[in-house]
Design an enzyme around this catalytic site. Structure first.
Site, PDB file in Angstrom:
ATOM      1  CG  HIS A   1     -17.877  -2.914  -0.098  1.00  0.00           C
ATOM      2  ND1 HIS A   1     -17.880  -3.268   1.235  1.00  0.00           N
ATOM      3  CD2 HIS A   1     -16.583  -2.619  -0.381  1.00  0.00           C
ATOM      4  CE1 HIS A   1     -16.651  -3.172   1.720  1.00  0.00           C
ATOM      5  NE2 HIS A   1     -15.843  -2.790   0.760  1.00  0.00           N
TER       6      HIS A   1
ATOM      7  CE1 TYR B   1     -14.381  -3.255   4.786  1.00  0.00           C
ATOM      8  CE2 TYR B   1     -14.499  -1.224   6.012  1.00  0.00           C
ATOM      9  CZ  TYR B   1     -14.240  -1.887   4.837  1.00  0.00           C
ATOM     10  OH  TYR B   1     -13.832  -1.194   3.727  1.00  0.00           O
TER      11      TYR B   1
ATOM     12  CE  LYS C   1     -16.480   1.476   2.157  1.00  0.00           C
ATOM     13  NZ  LYS C   1     -15.866   1.045   3.446  1.00  0.00           N
TER      14      LYS C   1
ATOM     15  CG  ASP D   1     -14.670   3.935   4.805  1.00  0.00           C
ATOM     16  OD1 ASP D   1     -15.322   4.525   3.931  1.00  0.00           O
ATOM     17  OD2 ASP D   1     -14.324   2.739   4.722  1.00  0.00           O
TER      18      ASP D   1
HETATM   19  N1  LIG Z   1     -14.010   0.064  -0.526  1.00  0.00           N
HETATM   20  C1  LIG Z   1     -13.162  -0.913  -0.433  1.00  0.00           C
HETATM   21  O1  LIG Z   1     -13.243  -1.928  -1.145  1.00  0.00           O
HETATM   22  C2  LIG Z   1     -12.062  -0.830   0.579  1.00  0.00           C
HETATM   23  C3  LIG Z   1     -11.028  -1.776   0.580  1.00  0.00           C
HETATM   24  C4  LIG Z   1     -10.004  -1.653   1.524  1.00  0.00           C
HETATM   25  C5  LIG Z   1     -10.040  -0.606   2.429  1.00  0.00           C
HETATM   26  N2  LIG Z   1     -11.085   0.289   2.452  1.00  0.00           N
HETATM   27  C6  LIG Z   1     -11.156   1.382   3.441  1.00  0.00           C
HETATM   28  O2  LIG Z   1      -9.939   2.142   3.408  1.00  0.00           O
HETATM   29  C7  LIG Z   1      -9.351   2.143   4.711  1.00  0.00           C
HETATM   30  C8  LIG Z   1      -7.848   2.227   4.630  1.00  0.00           C
HETATM   31  O3  LIG Z   1      -7.303   1.149   3.867  1.00  0.00           O
HETATM   32  P1  LIG Z   1      -6.517  -0.086   4.517  1.00  0.00           P
HETATM   33  O4  LIG Z   1      -6.938  -0.271   5.926  1.00  0.00           O
HETATM   34  O5  LIG Z   1      -6.703  -1.245   3.593  1.00  0.00           O
HETATM   35  O6  LIG Z   1      -4.998   0.316   4.375  1.00  0.00           O
HETATM   36  P2  LIG Z   1      -4.059   1.559   4.791  1.00  0.00           P
HETATM   37  O7  LIG Z   1      -4.825   2.564   5.570  1.00  0.00           O
HETATM   38  O8  LIG Z   1      -3.368   1.979   3.533  1.00  0.00           O
HETATM   39  O9  LIG Z   1      -2.978   0.855   5.708  1.00  0.00           O
HETATM   40  C9  LIG Z   1      -3.297   0.263   6.940  1.00  0.00           C
HETATM   41  C10 LIG Z   1      -2.079  -0.525   7.425  1.00  0.00           C
HETATM   42  O10 LIG Z   1      -0.959   0.346   7.589  1.00  0.00           O
HETATM   43  C11 LIG Z   1      -0.544   0.363   8.958  1.00  0.00           C
HETATM   44  N3  LIG Z   1      -0.305   1.789   9.275  1.00  0.00           N
HETATM   45  C12 LIG Z   1      -1.232   2.773   9.438  1.00  0.00           C
HETATM   46  N4  LIG Z   1      -0.649   3.947   9.670  1.00  0.00           N
HETATM   47  C13 LIG Z   1       0.686   3.726   9.654  1.00  0.00           C
HETATM   48  C14 LIG Z   1       1.832   4.552   9.847  1.00  0.00           C
HETATM   49  N5  LIG Z   1       1.686   5.857  10.095  1.00  0.00           N
HETATM   50  N6  LIG Z   1       3.064   3.988   9.754  1.00  0.00           N
HETATM   51  C15 LIG Z   1       3.203   2.670   9.501  1.00  0.00           C
HETATM   52  N7  LIG Z   1       2.163   1.841   9.311  1.00  0.00           N
HETATM   53  C16 LIG Z   1       0.919   2.350   9.392  1.00  0.00           C
HETATM   54  C17 LIG Z   1      -1.678  -0.255   9.754  1.00  0.00           C
HETATM   55  O11 LIG Z   1      -1.168  -0.996  10.851  1.00  0.00           O
HETATM   56  P3  LIG Z   1      -1.632  -0.746  12.393  1.00  0.00           P
HETATM   57  O12 LIG Z   1      -3.122  -0.812  12.441  1.00  0.00           O
HETATM   58  O13 LIG Z   1      -0.958  -1.863  13.124  1.00  0.00           O
HETATM   59  O14 LIG Z   1      -1.089   0.615  12.758  1.00  0.00           O
HETATM   60  C18 LIG Z   1      -2.304  -1.204   8.741  1.00  0.00           C
HETATM   61  O15 LIG Z   1      -1.576  -2.418   8.703  1.00  0.00           O
HETATM   62  C19 LIG Z   1      -9.888   0.834   5.308  1.00  0.00           C
HETATM   63  O16 LIG Z   1      -9.688   0.747   6.694  1.00  0.00           O
HETATM   64  C20 LIG Z   1     -11.315   0.876   4.867  1.00  0.00           C
HETATM   65  O17 LIG Z   1     -12.065   1.768   5.674  1.00  0.00           O
HETATM   66  C21 LIG Z   1     -12.084   0.188   1.524  1.00  0.00           C
END
Ligand SMILES: NC(=O)c1ccc[n+]([C@@H]2O[C@H](COP(=O)([O-])OP(=O)(O)OC[C@H]3O[C@@H](n4cnc5c(N)ncnc54)[C@H](OP(=O)(O)O)[C@@H]3O)[C@@H](O)[C@H]2O)c1
Length: 277
Positions: free
Chosen positions: A109, A51, A76, A46
């Site tokens: 998005h 980004y 997006k 994704d």
């Molecule tokens: N459509 C939208 O508006 C939108 C908005 C936000 C996100 N997204 C998408 O959704 C994806 C996921 O959301 P997100 O990146 O915001 O948050 P997330 O996946 O909920 O959390 C990521 C965070 O958690 C840490 N982490 C990951 N796995 C872990 C584990 N097993 N144990 C402890 N910590 C862990 C990561 O740190 P490290 O990298 O240091 O491991 C990072 O700081 C994004 O990357 C993006 O592709 C879309």
């Protein structure tokens, strides 16, 4: 090892239910991270123009040696390109940056309801879909009022709605609306960027299963039918987040986690977010 299930979208396209998120991965670190994720076994990436790392995502997929058709890629449309012709041009740039001749899924998005809206934007995505260069089209951060407008004023039902969702924001209303209209729900920030991992209920359930809080939270999403793509730049965590298909949460555990909802966002509110780069 149990394999990643797929979800059939409303146009018949299959999407792996677990993918890899790339938000906040710096461009210089993206190729290494995506190559590592593909090596772990992720086959769904994704990304987004916002980004700034589409180029590196494309490079990683090419360098992995996998066939393009083996990896499901979502990108997006950035805010600022909602006008019809701008959206068409932005999609061309996304394909060019990725170095692909098609995308698996292209999303609006953010709805930006206060700054011009999304109906003409959606018509542009319908044209892109009609051209065959996106296998599916959908939306992100759409509330039920935004979805209702699309359903009333346009032809194509979005294949997915990607919204913030995790145990502190269960999104019951949006998920029910999506399900009623055959729109798959994707959960972004599935572990609330780490915030739910310290929750005593999640820790207790994780200890019972000899799993980590992240695995239990992701498993909760999978069992409710969400599509998820946790982000990590750490290979051990990529593996941890991938190994969630060899245990089950009971109905009682599922309900306990759902009951943690407090309608708390880690990201912006889609009704008021109007940021344009
Ligand atoms: N459509 C939208 O508006 C939108 C908005 C936000 C996100 N997204 C998408 O959704 C994806 C996921 O959301 P997100 O990146 O915001 O948050 P997330 O996946 O909920 O959390 C990521 C965070 O958690 C840490 N982490 C990951 N796995 C872990 C584990 N097993 N144990 C402890 N910590 C862990 C990561 O740190 P490290 O990298 O240091 O491991 C990072 O700081 C994004 O990357 C993006 O592709 C879309």
């Amino acid at each position: 090892m149990a394999s990643v299930p797929t979800i059939r979208l409303n146009n018949g396209v299959e999407i792996p239910q677990l993918g890899f998120g790339t938000y906040q991965i710096k461009p210089a670190e993206t190729k290494v991270a995506v190559l590592a994720a593909l090596d772990v076994g992720y086959r769904h990436i994704d990304t987004a123009e916002m980004y700034g790392n589409e180029k590196q995502v494309g490079e990683a997929i090419r360098e992995s040696g996998l066939d393009r058709g083996e990896v499901f890629v979502t990108s997006k449309l950035n805010n600022g390109f909602h006008a019809h012709d701008d959206a068409l041009k932005a999609f061309d740039r996304t394909l060019e940056d990725l170095g692909f001749d098609y995308l698996d899924l292209f999303l609006i998005h953010w709805p930006l309801p206060a700054v011009g809206g999304f109906v003409e934007t959606w018509r542009a995505l319908e044209e892109i879909y009609g051209s065959g260069r996106a296998r599916a089209i959908g939306v992100s951060n759409f509330q039920t009022s935004h979805l209702r407008r699309l359903l009333e004023e346009t032809e194509t039902v979005p294949a997915v709605n990607q919204v913030e969702a995790h145990p502190y924001l269960t999104q019951d209303e949006v998920r029910a609306f999506d399900a009623e209209h055959d729109i798959a729900t994707e959960a972004w920030s599935p572990i609330a960027q780490g915030k739910v991992l310290h929750d005593p209920t999640i820790i207790r359930i994780a200890e019972r299963h000899s799993r980590t809080p992240a695995q239990v939270t992701l498993r909760w999403h999978i069992q409710r039918g969400d599509i998820v793509f946790p982000k990590s730049v750490n290979v051990e965590r990529m593996e941890e987040n991938f190994h969630i298909f060899d245990f089950d949460l009971s109905e009682e555990e599922m309900n306990e986690i759902s009951a943690l909802n407090r309608d708390e966002r880690v990201g912006p509110d889609p009704d008021t977010f109007n940021w344009i780069p």
